[in-house]
Scaffold this motif. Structure first.
Motif, PDB file in Angstrom:
ATOM      1  N   LYS A 222      73.259  35.023  75.654  1.00 11.68           N
ATOM      2  CA  LYS A 222      72.499  34.094  74.793  1.00 11.68           C
ATOM      3  C   LYS A 222      71.009  34.453  74.793  1.00 11.68           C
ATOM      4  O   LYS A 222      70.349  34.466  73.749  1.00 11.68           O
ATOM      5  CB  LYS A 222      72.725  32.662  75.308  1.00 11.68           C
ATOM      6  CG  LYS A 222      72.155  31.579  74.420  1.00 11.68           C
ATOM      7  CD  LYS A 222      72.898  31.473  73.093  1.00 11.68           C
ATOM      8  CE  LYS A 222      72.095  30.620  72.099  1.00 11.68           C
ATOM      9  NZ  LYS A 222      72.558  30.783  70.724  1.00 11.68           N
TER      10      LYS A 222
ATOM     11  N   GLU B  38      70.360  37.467  72.738  1.00  8.88           N
ATOM     12  CA  GLU B  38      70.474  37.113  71.328  1.00  8.88           C
ATOM     13  C   GLU B  38      69.162  36.498  70.808  1.00  8.88           C
ATOM     14  O   GLU B  38      68.649  36.869  69.756  1.00  8.88           O
ATOM     15  CB  GLU B  38      71.586  36.068  71.222  1.00  8.88           C
ATOM     16  CG  GLU B  38      72.426  36.106  69.981  1.00  8.88           C
ATOM     17  CD  GLU B  38      73.507  35.046  70.118  1.00  8.88           C
ATOM     18  OE1 GLU B  38      74.512  35.306  70.825  1.00  8.88           O
ATOM     19  OE2 GLU B  38      73.328  33.935  69.553  1.00  8.88           O
TER      20      GLU B  38
ATOM     21  N   GLN C  62      77.397  34.771  80.100  1.00  4.03           N
ATOM     22  CA  GLN C  62      77.203  34.034  78.849  1.00  4.03           C
ATOM     23  C   GLN C  62      75.722  33.702  78.636  1.00  4.03           C
ATOM     24  O   GLN C  62      75.187  33.825  77.546  1.00  4.03           O
ATOM     25  CB  GLN C  62      77.989  32.729  78.932  1.00  4.03           C
ATOM     26  CG  GLN C  62      78.822  32.500  77.710  1.00  4.03           C
ATOM     27  CD  GLN C  62      79.549  31.179  77.849  1.00  4.03           C
ATOM     28  OE1 GLN C  62      79.656  30.601  78.938  1.00  4.03           O
ATOM     29  NE2 GLN C  62      80.073  30.704  76.734  1.00  4.03           N
TER      30      GLN C  62
END
Ligand SMILES: *Cc1c(COP(=O)(O)O)cnc(C)c1O
Length: 482
Positions: A7, A10, A3
């Protein structure tokens, strides 16, 4: 973990724009290049002053993103087309300089490389460039090689560094502040008084010295007040002279003041922010005699060397005292071992700073010094030319100036002289072809013409004369004078 990585990727994607591709860089560079060319090519046809005090509501961050081309258009309309134009040769108010093109290349490269010119350890090359420039200034002004110097943002900070050194050398602290005395002229630049206030010397005794007819310090008077103060049990510690005042360009009697400072054990500071670089002109050298005897000296390359705003310089002979005022260490700086080298961060309030030496280095490398000297000599001759022309027009002229600032006024028969000249200046500002400023000499309102921009040429002075002629006519008419 996954995760977290998702992130990060991103955000990486979102911030990608901060590193434009080569193609995009070329596009941006070429837009800037073509705007800069237009800017320079059309400067002459643009007034030096457009008096527009309206709110700039078109300039606004809320509008969000904008293309670079749109921004350049807006810049042209909202920034370039309004106010006083420091890049224009028609700027002969205050103390202009111009802003030579090759200095912009220095700023560009300094920004691209983002070298840290605060410590030798971090960028030996960048620090060496800055120190070489300071060494050149030391030799120009007859300062010893082991003096310290710093390239500052301008003359104000440079003066502040020097005055702080003087304060610390003489141990001027709270307990003895009201007994300590500083001597300066009414014509000293206001940034000196501002610096004294900032560094906690607001409550010292300041003696404003009597000036002669040329607005220069009267040294006989200076010695008289020093003796008087000593007799009263006060502690004189600092005398400040100007090598080119802002109002009239006057150079104080530097050598005589040097002798008095030595005799009475005072720190001798010279503010040469405007005038210092006229030292390069052979004909003016005698006026600077004694400058080499100062304890500290300020010069402003963004005035006298025509560089864009953002570079001043200070030279100080007592290196230990400057370190005492400014050197600092911190745990997070433990890697920056302090060898006995000149680290700009040790002699200035700044830590992280612009690599400003490059905007002076590149012009010197590309052009050499000679064109700068020629340009300064040209400014001096243009001043003579202007005064000759003005003398033919019934204006009253101030005394023959030392450098390139001259002042004048018109004396209308039976009218208030100040009122007339203020009105004349308003007309000059409304016209704006050439921008002149004014000052008060005592009670006397005068108009100043300061020739300092490398772009101010013979034709600029002719334009100024034409503008003065027509504005004088207008003003006379309003006052009912023939
Ligand atoms: C301009 C000027 C200063 C102030 O320098 P800045 O570069 O504007 O901070 C100080 N002294 C004199 C004589 C000046 O002309």
């Amino acid at each position: 973990m996954n995760q977290l990585i998702t992130k990060i990727l991103e955000l990486q994607e979102l911030s990608k724009e901060l590193e434009p591709t080569e193609e995009r860089r070329n596009e941006l560079n070429s837009a800037l290049c073509s705007y800069s060319n237009d800017f320079i090519n059309t400067l002459k046809s643009h007034p030096a002053f457009v008096n527009d005090q309206n709110e700039k509501d078109k300039i606004n961050l809320d509008k969000g993103k904008q293309s670079f081309i749109d921004f350049l258009n807006e810049f042209d309309q909202e920034v370039h087309q309004k106010g006083i134009k420091p890049a224009s040769g028609g700027h002969v108010g205050y103390i202009p300089g111009g802003g030579i093109f090759t200095a912009a290349l220095g700023d560009y490269l300094a920004c691209i490389s983002n070298e840290y010119a605060g410590m030798h350890y971090a960028s030996p090359g960048a620090v060496t460039i800055e120190n070489e420039l300071l060494d050149w200034m030391k030799s120009l002004f007859g300062f010893p090689k082991n003096a310290v110097g710093n390239l500052t943002s301008g003359g104000s900070i440079a003066n502040m560094i020097a005055l702080t050194a003087a304060r610390d050398k003489y141990g001027v602290k709270n307990e003895n502040i009201t007994k300590s005395v500083i001597y300066l002229s009414e014509q000293v630049h206001h940034c000196v008084l501002k610096a004294l206030r900032i560094i906690g010397l607001e409550d010292v005794c300041i003696r404003y010295l009597k000036l002669d007819a040329y607005h220069k310090i009267d040294t006989a008077y200076l010695e008289k007040v020093i003796l008087k103060d000593k007799n009263k049990g006060l502690c004189p510690f600092l005398v400040i002279a100007s090598a080119g005042t802002t109002d009239t360009g006057a150079i104080d009697p530097l050598d005589e003041i040097a002798q008095l400072s030595e005799k009475h054990n005072l720190w001798y500071h010279i503010d040469g922010a405007y005038g210092g670089f006229f030292m390069l002109c052979e004909s003016k050298k005698p006026l600077f005699k004694g400058i080499e005897k100062a304890d500290s000296l300020v010069i402003d390359p963004h005035k006298g060397l025509f560089l864009p705003y953002g570079i001043g310089a200070v030279l100080i002979k007592d290196r230990e005292i400057v370190y005492k005022s400014h050197h600092y260490t911190a745990n997070y700086m433990q890697d920056a071992i302090h060898e006995k080298r000149d680290n700009p961060a040790d002699v200035s309030p700044e830590l992280t700073k612009h690599f400003r030496g490059l905007r002076m280095w590149i012009p010197f490398k590309i052009h050499g010094i000679e064109p700068f000297t020629a340009c300064l000599n040209e400014k001096l001759l243009l001043t003579t030319y202007f005064r000759n022309k003005l003398g033919q027009m019934d204006f009253k002229l101030g005394p023959e100036p030392d450098l390139s600032v001259s002042y004048f006024w018109y004396e209308p028969e039976g009218e208030d002289t100040n009122k007339f000249n203020k009105r004349l200046l308003e007309h000059l500002h409304t016209d704006g072809t050439v921008f002149l400023s004014s000052t008060m000499l005592g009670e006397h309102f005068v108009i100043r013409l300061a020739i300092g921009s490398f772009r101010t040429k013979l034709e600029t002075i002719d334009l100024a004369i034409d503008m003065l002629k027509s504005c004088l006519q207008l003003t006379k008419k309003e006052f009912g004078i023939n």
